[in-house]
Design an enzyme around this catalytic site. Sequence first.
Site, PDB file in Angstrom:
ATOM      1  N   GLY A 127      -8.006   1.251  -8.310  1.00 43.26           N
ATOM      2  CA  GLY A 127      -9.075   1.481  -9.281  1.00 43.26           C
ATOM      3  C   GLY A 127      -9.030   0.553 -10.468  1.00 43.26           C
ATOM      4  CB  ILE A 171       4.337  -0.450 -18.235  1.00 43.50           C
ATOM      5  CG1 ILE A 171       5.555  -1.360 -18.063  1.00 43.50           C
ATOM      6  CG2 ILE A 171       3.574  -0.832 -19.505  1.00 43.50           C
ATOM      7  CD1 ILE A 171       5.222  -2.814 -17.829  1.00 43.50           C
ATOM      8  N   GLY A 182      -2.963   3.567 -15.487  1.00 44.46           N
ATOM      9  CA  GLY A 182      -2.646   3.265 -14.107  1.00 44.46           C
ATOM     10  C   GLY A 182      -1.298   3.822 -13.703  1.00 44.46           C
ATOM     11  CB  ILE A 183       0.300   3.989 -10.409  1.00 48.44           C
ATOM     12  CG1 ILE A 183      -0.802   4.967  -9.995  1.00 48.44           C
ATOM     13  CG2 ILE A 183       1.623   4.389  -9.783  1.00 48.44           C
ATOM     14  CD1 ILE A 183      -1.152   4.890  -8.525  1.00 48.44           C
ATOM     15  N   GLY A 184       2.691   3.622 -12.727  1.00 47.87           N
ATOM     16  CA  GLY A 184       3.872   2.817 -13.002  1.00 47.87           C
ATOM     17  C   GLY A 184       4.583   3.214 -14.270  1.00 47.87           C
ATOM     18  CD  GLU A 228      -7.035   4.764 -10.385  1.00 48.58           C
ATOM     19  OE1 GLU A 228      -8.142   4.246 -10.180  1.00 48.58           O
ATOM     20  OE2 GLU A 228      -5.971   4.254 -10.010  1.00 48.58           O
TER      21      GLU A 228
END
Length: 433
Positions: free
Chosen positions: A338, A221, A217-219, A240
């Site tokens: 997502g 971490i 995912g985004i970020g 994604e």
Amino acid sequence: MPGDWRKRYREKLVTADEALRSVKSDYRVLLHTTASEPPALMDALAARGPAVENVEVISMFALGKEKGYARPEMARHFHVNCLFVSPPTRQAVHDRRGDFTPCLYSEIPRLFTEGILPVDVFLIQVSPPDENGYCSFGLSADYARAGVESAKVVIAQMNRNYPRTNGDKVHLDEITYIVEEDSPVFELVPPKVGEIERRIARNVAGLIPDGATLQLGIGGIPDTVLTFLTDKKDLGIHSEMFSDGVVTLAEAGVITNKRKTLHPGKFICTFLMGTRKLYDFVNGNPDVEMRAVDYVNDPCVIGRNDTMISVNSALQIDLTGQINAETIGNKMYSGIGGQLDFVIGASRSKGGKAIFALSSTASNGAVSRITCELARGAGVTTPRGLAHYVVTEQGIADLRGKSLRQRAAALIAIAHPDFREPLTKEAWQLGLL
């Protein structure tokens, strides 16, 4: 295709201001998302504002500074409808000059193709055409095809600086107006991370085996997790999105995609966000395929990848396993995106794992992200029935197959030590322990 597309190309050439005259009052305008936002067309859209009223602007993940159409003085002219809230649009939503529409990322194309949200004008950014007149969607294929097929008017910024990627494309005959403008491509500076993020990432990396297929995912971490995977072998990507860290591991031979059970040898994603390093890597790379989000994020497709590992961030989790990744209290911070698509997909995968990574505290240690109950008005991004691994800098909690009491105990054990005693007392009072 007919050989005279070059003549039709010239006939479609206009300035950005001329093209944006297509936007009328009460229209709905759809924007290409993330690093694919067309900057020349965005500026022209804002300049068009005083001539129109009540134009709905649909955005997904807006990047960069505040958008001209989202400024307070534009409230009578434009209304923002966010399918995912991000910094440039967040204040407009909080001030009620805009709205948030909850939806799974995988289902967004249907909103347009099925006429749930009819589109009048679609603003996109594309690469110059190939010899057959096809342009690449470049850094974002997610709902681009659906937008092209649904919109009455398609306006494209043609940018020679924009990467050409393999996968979904658009032909010049599908474009209404072309604006030639070689803008710099938006680059996302990698976030700064500290020791807490590195401890979390190290814990997550320990859950990822050789040969796994990853969604990140985004970020900060998820990005940091990649730095702890240098000793892994034959990892794959079905995500994604991905960013610069994936390039580093690919160049080091860690990510090979060889052991993927679906699309072996290929990086599969629906949008890209990073720096020039990433954009140079994907430009013309036959191993990178950009596909529509209703394919990439389809849980049934995701689950066809064995050992599918999804890694996503969260803002808050309650002791029963309900995960909030989109609100701070009752205020929108981001969106569903997502996350749920990949959580379901990973749950269906043979050997799959859905991992939620978050720091144990927020507000400089003053607030526990692990709580007995979610904050009033908080969104449940992932329901507790799909919660699997929860990871903080304090450790790992495996919730799958655990009772409510077992979950509460496991989550308290990975909360910050300062909050374990009050969480335990409150959990007893609520009957969770």
